[in-house]
Every structure is written in C-alpha cells, then in structure tokens.
Design an enzyme around this catalytic site. Sequence first.
Site, PDB file in Angstrom:
ATOM      1  N   HIS A   1     -76.524 -36.626  22.485  1.00 35.63           N
ATOM      2  CA  HIS A   1     -76.773 -37.804  23.316  1.00 35.63           C
ATOM      3  C   HIS A   1     -76.020 -38.482  24.261  1.00 35.63           C
ATOM      4  CE1 HIS A   1     -80.033 -41.138  23.726  1.00 35.63           C
ATOM      5  NE2 HIS A   1     -78.923 -42.042  23.956  1.00 35.63           N
TER       6      HIS A   1
ATOM      7  N   ASP B   1     -79.735 -31.763  15.678  1.00 37.86           N
ATOM      8  CA  ASP B   1     -79.231 -31.434  16.838  1.00 37.86           C
ATOM      9  C   ASP B   1     -80.068 -31.724  17.858  1.00 37.86           C
ATOM     10  OD1 ASP B   1     -77.345 -30.803  18.718  1.00 37.86           O
ATOM     11  OD2 ASP B   1     -77.199 -28.784  18.391  1.00 37.86           O
TER      12      ASP B   1
ATOM     13  N   GLU C   1     -74.918 -39.065  18.751  1.00 39.53           N
ATOM     14  CA  GLU C   1     -74.477 -39.734  19.826  1.00 39.53           C
ATOM     15  C   GLU C   1     -72.770 -40.154  19.481  1.00 39.53           C
ATOM     16  OE1 GLU C   1     -74.964 -43.416  23.209  1.00 39.53           O
ATOM     17  OE2 GLU C   1     -76.020 -43.450  21.107  1.00 39.53           O
TER      18      GLU C   1
END
EC number: 3.2.1.4
Length: 621
Positions: free
Chosen positions: A511, A559, A568
């Site tokens: 992310h 994932d 993230e």
Amino acid sequence: MHSQNHWGGSFEITDPSEVEDNHSRNMDIDPGALQQRQLDETQKSWLLGPPETKKKDKYIDLGCVLVKRKLLWSMLGAVLGAFLLIGLPIIIAKSIPKKPSRAPAPDKYTQALHKALLFFDAQKSGKLPKKNGIPWRGNSGLKDGSDLRDVKGGLVGGYYDAGDNIKFHFPMAFSMTLLSWSVVEYSDRYKAIGEYDHVRELIKWGTDYLLLTFNSSASTINKIYSQVGIAKVNGSKPDDHYCWNRPDDMTYARPVQECNAGPDLAGEMAAALAAASIVFRDHAAYSRRLVRGAATVYKFARDGGKRSPYSRGNEYIEYYYNSTGYWDEYMWSAAWMYYATGNNSYISFATDPRLPKNAKAFFGILDFSVLSWDNKLPGATLLLSRLRMFLNPGYPYEESLRGYHNITGVNMCMYFPRFGVFNFTRGGLAQFNHGDGQPLQYAVANSFLAALYADYMESVNVPGWYCGPNFMTLNDLRSLAKSQLNYILGDNPRKMSYVVGYGKRYPRRLHHRGASTPNNGVRYSCTGGNKWRDAKGKDPHVLTGAMVGGPDKHDKFKDARISYAQNEPTLVGNAGLVAALVAITSSGRGLGVRAVDKNTMFTAVPPMFPAAPPPPATWKP
C-alpha cells in the site's frame, strides 16, 4: 558524582577476581663427585707430558668491572648468533606485506539493516541529492508551504510518512529521535558496518526540515507548523488519500496545518533536535543550531497557556496521529535536553516527583509500558535509568531516578511471554498493540529497548534483574529481542520476510503510491493512478528495506494494496527496525555502549553550549 556503586543503591555486585597459579620449577642437581687417585710426579710426566707454562689471561677494563677478553668475545658472539638465528628472520617476516584479513561476513541483522536504511531514501520529499540511491524516485513537494509568508522557501524537504504523501511532523520527529538515539549508543557499530555517514545524512535530512517548521532562530515562538498535506476521511475532493499518485507527480493542493498549542508535538521536536545535536557534536556549528532550536521549541512546549494536545479539534490529524497526552513528552524531552546541554534545570524538572505522578509513570498501566509514537514513557524511563546506572548523581535526583529504574525493570518483565501480560501469536509475535493493525512497529521499538537495557546492564557488570522471584539474565532480554526480529525476517509460520527485499519471499503489493506506480514518463491524474492501486500484479518498483505493518493476531497476512493495516510501511516502523537491528547485530559486536566512556558520552559536565532557558518554576497540571 562518580561513586563505586553505579546503581546508586545498596545493591552491589563484585566480580570474582581472576587468580593466576604460579607454577615454580625446581631443578635438582646431582651433587655426585668424581674421585681420582693422586699421581706422583713421574706418573704425571709420562701421562700428561711436561708441565705447560700457564698463559696469563688478558682482561678488558669496562670501567666498572674487568672482563676476560675471551669471555667478552664469547658473549658478543652469542648475541650476534641469537640475532642471526632469531631476530633477523622475525624482521624479514614482518617486512613482508601481508594480505589483509577478511572481515567476517555480516550477519542477517546487518544485512537487513543495510536495506532498512534505504527506505528513508525512498521516503524523502523535496529536491533529492544526486546520490540518493533510489533510481525511481525524483524531486517532489517543491511547492510545499510556498504560500507561507514567514518561511522563506516554504516547507520543502522532510519525509513522507507512509504509503501516502503526507508529512506528519509528530511521527517524523519521533522517528528522528529514535534514529539519533541508536547512533548515540552504537556509533562505532554503525562505522564498523559502513552505515555511519548514511544514517547521519538521513537524520540531518529530517532535522533540517524540522527546523523549518518553526522560527528556530527566535528564543520565543507562538506557533508550529504541524503537517503538510491532508486526507479527509471519506472525502471526494483531491487530496493525499483521494488521489493515487507518485509524490513526484502531485498536482493537487497540499494545505499546511499549524498549531498554536502543542506540548506533545513541541516536546517531541525538542527531543529530536536535542538527540541529533549529540550525533553531530563533531560539527559544532550545526550542533549548536540544533540545541538552540530545541531550547526554543521546548520553551513553547512548557508554556503554561499552551497545554492542549496539538491534534485536538483538527480532523486532518486526529484520525491518523491523535496524541493522547503530553506528560510523557515532557519527561522524554527534558531528559534529552539535559543530555544535550548539561543544564541541571532540565534534570531537576525530569526528576521532580510531580512529573512521574502527572505522567502516571508508576501506575502500572499496561499500555504505558509500550514505546510508540504516542507513548514515550518507557523510552524516557530507560533514558533516565541510564543516568543512574552510569553516573549515579545521588541527591536530590535519586528518589525519582530509582523509581524510573525500577519501572524500567517492570516494563521489561512485562514483555516476556512466560509472564502472560501481553498476548503472543502462535508464531511468536508480540501483540503489544493488542492485535490491532501495524503490530510490527511496536515489536521492533520495544525490542530496541530490551537489547539496549541488556547492554546498559552489561556495561556496569550487572548480570540481570528479578521479575518477582525469577532472575532474568541479559541473554533473556537479547533472546526476546532476537525472537521478534527473527519473526519479522522470516522465522514465522508463513516463512515470509516482512522487510521488502530481504530474503526470497516478501510482500510484493505494498500500500504505497510510489512503489506501485511505474515511473514510465506518464503523469497520471488524481484518479488516473487508481489503475495501479487496483492492479493485481507485483509492484513495478521494489521498496527495498520497507517493513510492512505485519500479520494479524493469527499470523495471517494478505499481500494486497488495499490492506493498509498489514501492507503499508511507515517511517516510525522503520526507525524502530533500524534501532533494533543495530542493537542486536553481532557484526561489530563489542562496539557500542560498552565500548564508550559513559561519563563523557552524554553531557554530565559543564555544558559545551550556552545554557538553555530553564523550565518554568511553577506547575500547571
């Protein structure tokens, strides 16, 4: 000031003295004598021949003594022979150039550390240095704060916080404090593994920016810029969350947030600048600049009329980095200000019994034992325990320092799974944030504290401490820290590394806007980048060294880019990772806190800088 008992209390540990056995060698001489029958003169003549005329011995006068010439020559011959047989070969052998011995291969913690530092290069904002090391990143945020009249050149620089493009100054400052603390303690180890200049450059990139966020040349200020960029929850207008753009391609507005009160933010910024001033003491002018800036922002933090948290009432901050208090930042920043300046007013404030009471430092609150961007108490108490362990200043500081030292031991006890205070996953990951998202950043920050406390105790020859009736050793602490790092580096049920680029299997769909959007010469619109956010393929760029948020409480991990809680990376997470890795690596082991004179490492002597302003004499809880 420097007593024999570095603990300052009645507890003493005496190291067993090393005793060498002296082995005498007795040489027994056989006194047996040869008996010889006496010969008469005739027998002597035919057995021995005619009597010889005795030659007179020649002597050489050496001044103090007469020596037979024969004996002198014999001695000189013996010396010359010894030289030819022993000395000359040694000289020849030493004169032959030797191949330099190969340094041992770096362990896995050092290998991961090299990568973890690169994440900060990838998160840089502003005009990047020529040798930034991340080929797919370019200049960005060059217009940040350009409309501010009181900041020449705007707020250009600093770091993006995570997978978005916002610059949150509160966690950024904490990240710089952690990095600086690790360098202060382990500078020789950083040098041994070849990362000393790199980590200092990363710290300076952050502190240069923090000095822009307030008037650091003034002695008194009335505001701090607290954030660049915004993200409105469930917003529908272009901002740093609504748009999915590489930072290099941003075209939307990036408003600047400011606060007129903020003891938490200002306290953390003071800690970051003060800690960095110790890192840069070999650059006196810059170090002085950092200390002066720290003193100014610390004064703002302690202003009795500015005691509301920096995030209060700000929708662009509260949802993301809401601060729950500021007394921990008071203790944390006061400790760092004392170490940076030697000004006793700071340590007097840090050890005033009212401070730990207001901070609830000794209340045994579970969450207060966990170091994080929002809770500095365990870091502050360990930092102040250091003062007692190494310098033992005694009265009038001893009572509070003993309390900080005791609670540090209690905090460490809480971290062990055997005592059942915190939950651990079946795979062994500590749930210091109770199973919420981003568990790894809490695991690494507190692993750093555990490894560092072990090194502190080893430095003063203390083998461990008690958790109730259980004696815990330094190896117990280091094993705890290693277990968390090992989990992160792949020793987990998924056999997956949670540090990008380390090992064979690691997250590939972060992310993260910069890593997921190709640098293909196309400037995508605000929503045009969504195609890369929603793509199922691997990231076109490898965000080397990024530690992701981590798996859930069942060791499961997804994932996927939409999974920001798990996938993230954050600035704070990687700062804790770097600190933990350098504290536990065996590369350069023997270098670090135990190899430095504790009486001069931090300032406990007349300050090298002008005295900083003392804290206010009155309290306003």
